[in-house]
Design an enzyme around this catalytic site. Structure first.
Site, PDB file in Angstrom:
ATOM      1  N   GLY A  75       2.592   3.757   1.472  1.00  0.00           N
ATOM      2  CA  GLY A  75       3.155   4.069   2.770  1.00  0.00           C
ATOM      3  C   GLY A  75       3.613   5.496   2.901  1.00  0.00           C
ATOM      4  O   GLY A  75       3.847   5.983   4.013  1.00  0.00           O
ATOM      5  N   GLY A 121       0.812  -1.206   0.000  1.00  0.00           N
ATOM      6  CA  GLY A 121       0.000   0.000   0.000  1.00  0.00           C
ATOM      7  C   GLY A 121       0.848   1.259   0.000  1.00  0.00           C
ATOM      8  O   GLY A 121       2.074   1.223   0.102  1.00  0.00           O
ATOM      9  N   ARG A 155      -2.138  -1.086  -9.922  1.00  0.00           N
ATOM     10  CA  ARG A 155      -0.961  -1.924 -10.132  1.00  0.00           C
ATOM     11  C   ARG A 155      -1.346  -3.403 -10.186  1.00  0.00           C
ATOM     12  O   ARG A 155      -2.436  -3.782  -9.745  1.00  0.00           O
ATOM     13  CB  ARG A 155       0.032  -1.696  -8.994  1.00  0.00           C
ATOM     14  N   ASP A 209       4.148  -4.602  -7.510  1.00  0.00           N
ATOM     15  CA  ASP A 209       3.494  -3.361  -7.072  1.00  0.00           C
ATOM     16  C   ASP A 209       4.036  -2.144  -7.815  1.00  0.00           C
ATOM     17  O   ASP A 209       3.539  -1.029  -7.628  1.00  0.00           O
ATOM     18  CB  ASP A 209       3.646  -3.170  -5.559  1.00  0.00           C
ATOM     19  N   ASP A 255       7.331   4.679 -10.418  1.00  0.00           N
ATOM     20  CA  ASP A 255       8.222   4.477  -9.266  1.00  0.00           C
ATOM     21  C   ASP A 255       9.690   4.438  -9.668  1.00  0.00           C
ATOM     22  O   ASP A 255      10.294   3.381  -9.786  1.00  0.00           O
ATOM     23  CB  ASP A 255       7.833   3.216  -8.486  1.00  0.00           C
ATOM     24  N   ASP A 285       8.506   6.238   7.872  1.00  0.00           N
ATOM     25  CA  ASP A 285       8.094   7.570   8.333  1.00  0.00           C
ATOM     26  C   ASP A 285       7.212   8.279   7.312  1.00  0.00           C
ATOM     27  O   ASP A 285       6.687   9.361   7.584  1.00  0.00           O
ATOM     28  CB  ASP A 285       9.315   8.425   8.683  1.00  0.00           C
ATOM     29  N   GLY A 286       7.060   7.689   6.132  1.00  0.00           N
ATOM     30  CA  GLY A 286       6.203   8.281   5.119  1.00  0.00           C
ATOM     31  C   GLY A 286       6.786   9.486   4.416  1.00  0.00           C
ATOM     32  O   GLY A 286       6.107  10.121   3.598  1.00  0.00           O
ATOM     33  N   LYS A 341       3.698  12.334  -2.999  1.00  0.00           N
ATOM     34  CA  LYS A 341       4.649  11.297  -2.611  1.00  0.00           C
ATOM     35  C   LYS A 341       5.624  11.917  -1.625  1.00  0.00           C
ATOM     36  O   LYS A 341       6.219  12.965  -1.917  1.00  0.00           O
ATOM     37  CB  LYS A 341       5.395  10.764  -3.840  1.00  0.00           C
ATOM     38  N   ARG A 354       2.771  13.745  -8.100  1.00  0.00           N
ATOM     39  CA  ARG A 354       2.876  12.851  -9.260  1.00  0.00           C
ATOM     40  C   ARG A 354       1.563  12.814 -10.022  1.00  0.00           C
ATOM     41  O   ARG A 354       0.483  12.750  -9.433  1.00  0.00           O
ATOM     42  CB  ARG A 354       3.266  11.444  -8.800  1.00  0.00           C
TER      43      ARG A 354
END
Length: 490
Positions: free
Chosen positions: A89, A87, A180, A249, A259, A122-123, A110, A173
């Protein structure tokens, strides 16, 4: 204030596939990059909006009006091992817009902080990796390769802790969607056929609407995804691009590259090239990418089995297997068609594959720069093989192959026209690793975006040779190239 006409079809139709979350508030947002042209494509009018306002909006200090941020859930095979829940994160889907061409596109943050799927992370994201995603994405776009893109990069003013303290950043983004292979794996492996069917129906309507009334629509969708991915990976290989982390993913149903973590462009041609620091066994090496794409698509096929119109599960498996086996044919056709364009071949002949493969074998054995070899090949048609020959340790090996190639071109019309078409198919400027690192270091360590802006300007026209830009065409020195590694930035 910039107005974004957000819609929320994904969150509305698939609430089980996402969770609401809000971005962290940045302490001192500062705009590093704003893509005004992309904003125009999206129908966003940013004229008259100052940088401070853009920075606040696109770092999460204040959400754009109409945004309803959610984190998407998905699973994934990572380096071959299955993770049942991954997922977003550190990403948030703010919503969708219908752009000026009538296409629905996601707008997402992002690096904006923790979400319900962050696990132990920590994202957050650092300036360097977010600018890498911007630069590589724009390079790919200019090369005509389907890709997500960056609308904005904003420094947050906060520190992100990795192996050392780094300045934080948020990237905005833009994607055709963020659906995905792992999105399907998540619900299939939980046995949630109802949501799986909803997700498939949504994906079909969004990306393959022409297939909604096919006799076996989800099998047709699987075949269409295979074709798009085959074409995409063929384009990667012809650009010398190595994704670096082709987990399920990180493969989209839309057929876009997504990504940009430990990705890189290859200098010296070698199919075994790996740059990613985490790819210790070379699973995602340059030459392995077609086979990995097919492997990933087989995982999508497995997830879709309950939805196929079949007399039995064995029949469904047989149908899906036939589609997956067809990937190699689609890939080989796409690769060869693109190779013909790069070689200046206007038609198709039986020996073209051998001609192209022998060219690559020669580049490999001679350890020749991949991009420049293709580019300088057109010079031969102008009667000057100097630049091409200088790339080879033993230039004499060129003679027999060049004779075969020129004989193949003998009936192709004006050689000047052929050379022009070749230069339009073979870039001179790519996102060379040392140039990318130079730009990222200046921005991350000193807040200086000048090198990144100049690099972006050069990469926006990869096929047009321009005086004064010679350093952007050259590969790294042996010293800089030795042991080069890229990192995922998480």
């Amino acid at each position: 204030m910039i107005r974004i006409p957000f819609e929320h079809s994904y969150a509305t139709q698939l609430p089980q596939a996402c969770a609401a979350a809000n971005p962290d508030k940045p302490s001192a947002p500062h705009l590093l990059y704003w893509h005004a042209n992309l904003a125009g494509e999206l129908g966003l009018d940013s004229s008259g909006v100052d940088e401070a306002t853009l920075a606040a909006l696109f770092a999460g200090a204040q959400l754009p009006a109409g945004a309803q941020p959610v984190a998407q859930v998905y699973a994934g095979h990572q380096f071959g091992g299955y993770s049942p829940q991954l997922g977003d994160g550190r990403a948030l889907l703010l919503g969708e817009v219908v752009d000026t061409a009538g296409l629905r596109r996601d707008i997402a943050f992002k690096g904006s902080g923790r979400t319900p799927f962050s696990r132990r992370g920590d994202g957050k994201a650092a300036v360097g990796p977010m600018l890498r995603e911007l630069i590589i994405g724009e390079a790919m776009h200019a090369l005509g390769i389907p890709t997500t893109r960056a609308l904005a990069v904003v420094a947050t003013g906060d520190t992100v802790y990795r192996d050392r303290p780094l300045p934080g950043a948020v990237l905005t983004r833009v994607a055709a969607s963020h659906i995905r292979v792992g999105s399907f794996e998540y619900f299939a492996n939980r046995g949630d056929d109802a949501t799986l069917r909803q997700l498939a129906a949504y994906t079909l309507q969004r990306h393959y609407p022409q297939l909604q009334h096919a006799a076996n629509p989800y099998l047709a969708m699987l075949a269409a995804v295979c074709q798009r991915q085959a074409s995409l990976v063929a384009q990667w290989l012809h650009a010398g691009f190595i994704h670096g982390v082709m987990n399920t993913d990180n493969m989209t149903l839309s057929g876009e590259t997504i990504d940009y973590g430990p990705c890189a462009f290859m200098d010296t041609y070698d199919p075994a090239t790996v740059f990613s620091s985490i790819d210790e066994r070379g699973r995602y090496a340059y030459g392995n990418q077609p086979a990995i794409a097919q492997w990933n698509l087989a995982r999508l096929a497995e997830a879709l089995l309950p939805l196929l119109d079949a007399a039995s599960m064995d029949d469904a498996v047989a149908q899906a297997t036939e589609v997956i086996h067809g990937f190699q044919t689609h890939y080989q056709q796409a690769w060869l068609a693109q190779a013909r364009g790069k070689l200046g071949l206007a038609d198709a002949q039986e020996d073209d594959l051998a001609l192209a493969e022998d060219w690559l074998l020669m580049l490999h054995r001679q350890r020749v720069d991949f991009t420049l070899a293709w580019r300088y090949l057109a010079d031969v048609l102008d009667g000057d093989a100097t630049r091409l020959a200088a790339l080879f340790a033993q230039p004499d090996v060129l003679h027999s192959w060049l004779a075969r190639w020129q004989a193949r071109l003998a009936h192709g019309g004006s050689m000047a026209l052929v050379a022009g078409k070749m230069r339009a198919a073979n870039p001179l400027y790519i996102a060379r690793n040392h140039l990318v690192e130079e730009a990222l270091a200046a921005a991350s360590e000193y807040g200086d975006m000048a090198l990144a802006q100049q690099l972006l300007s050069v990469l926006a026209q990869p096929y047009a040779e321009r005086p004064g830009l010679e350093r952007y065409a050259l590969p790294a020195s042996a010293e800089l190239a030795r042991g080069y590694r890229t990192f995922c930035g998480t």
